[in-house]
Design a protein around this motif. Structure first.
Motif, PDB file in Angstrom:
ATOM      1  N   LEU A 203       5.124  -0.705  -2.024  1.00  0.00           N
ATOM      2  CA  LEU A 203       4.061  -1.590  -2.351  1.00  0.00           C
ATOM      3  C   LEU A 203       4.391  -2.627  -3.450  1.00  0.00           C
ATOM      4  O   LEU A 203       3.277  -2.799  -4.389  1.00  0.00           O
ATOM      5  N   ILE A 222       1.347  -7.628   5.352  1.00  0.00           N
ATOM      6  CA  ILE A 222       0.833  -6.085   4.878  1.00  0.00           C
ATOM      7  C   ILE A 222       0.908  -5.672   6.361  1.00  0.00           C
ATOM      8  O   ILE A 222       0.810  -3.971   6.475  1.00  0.00           O
ATOM      9  N   ALA A 235      -2.015  -1.063   0.078  1.00  0.00           N
ATOM     10  CA  ALA A 235      -1.726  -3.185  -0.083  1.00  0.00           C
ATOM     11  C   ALA A 235      -3.177  -3.643  -0.002  1.00  0.00           C
ATOM     12  O   ALA A 235      -2.522  -4.996  -1.421  1.00  0.00           O
TER      13      ALA A 235
END
Length: 241
Positions: A203, A222, A235
């Motif tokens: 992150l 992601i 995220a």
């Protein structure tokens, strides 16, 4: 039956309030025997119970004795109280390297957010988050520009010394150091605690690894790199909203 009658754990199984004076303003603060800290009602300072390790720290029957919920709460509270000591050691070790200190604290804060939604051991994940890059300084000294490839090798011995100094259990130190050793290598460890540290670090690092303006590519990355659903969702909230 003998486990349930252990006198050392009575304060956890049958908690009662105790009065401790706030070291800041002198106000009397109530802390229950199954807790480690409380907030002073007058000055709002966090007041810690000053005591050595309890039987929950060393007894192999601790979890069975007091129950998983009580044991987990104790370990979480202990992790919170030890957090400041770890941060102090981190700041002492890195000195005026504000960038690395900030990164460690940012990873720690993300780990705390993940632990609110995901199962995991606070007393493992939070120390691992604070110390995950502790090896970079020694790696830079030994290997210069190749330090990034060696910090995972250099980190665990340094982390172990710090954790022993503060008073962590050997089995916890082993797991924390294992996470530190492989925190750039997902797949070598597949524990939930590792996943939480890896996602917390990701992150922080995501914006430096990809062009966050390319939303399509960012969404694909992601979905691919994060190991927990909470990590993925956080995220997306931070980088795709």
């Amino acid at each position: 039956m003998m486990i349930n009658k252990c006198p050392g754990s009575k304060g956890f199984r049958q908690p009662k309030p105790e009065i401790i004076k706030c070291p800041s303003c002198g106000e009397e603060v109530e802390i229950w025997t199954d807790e480690i800290r409380a907030i002073c009602p007058k000055c709002k300072r966090v007041v810690m119970r000053q005591e050595g390790p309890s039987c929950l720290d060393w007894c192999r029957y601790a979890k069975e004795c007091v129950g998983e919920k009580t044991y987990a709460r104790y370990m979480k509270n202990k992790a919170i109280t030890l957090k400041q000591k770890l941060i102090e050691e981190l700041e002492k070790y890195f000195g005026n390297d504000a960038k690395r200190i900030k990164h460690a604290k940012d990873v720690m804060h993300f780990a705390e957010e993940l632990l609110k939604e995901e199962s995991g051991d606070w007393h493992i994940v939070i120390p691992a988050a604070i110390l995950h890059d502790i090896g970079i300084k020694e790696a830079e000294r030994k290997y210069g520009s190749s330090a990034g490839h060696y910090q995972e090798k250099e980190g665990p011995p340094i982390a172990k010394k710090i954790l022993l100094k503060i008073g962590f259990k050997k089995e916890d130190i082993k797991e924390i150091c294992q996470i530190i050793a492989y925190h750039h290598s997902p797949g070598k460890i597949n524990t939930q605690n590792f996943k939480l540290l890896y996602d917390a670090d990701s992150l922080c690092n995501l914006k430096d690894k990809v062009d966050i303006k390319d939303k399509t590519k960012l969404k694909e990355i992601i979905e691919r790199i994060f190991l927990t659903n909470t990590g993925k969702n956080l995220a997306k909230k931070i980088y795709l909203s």
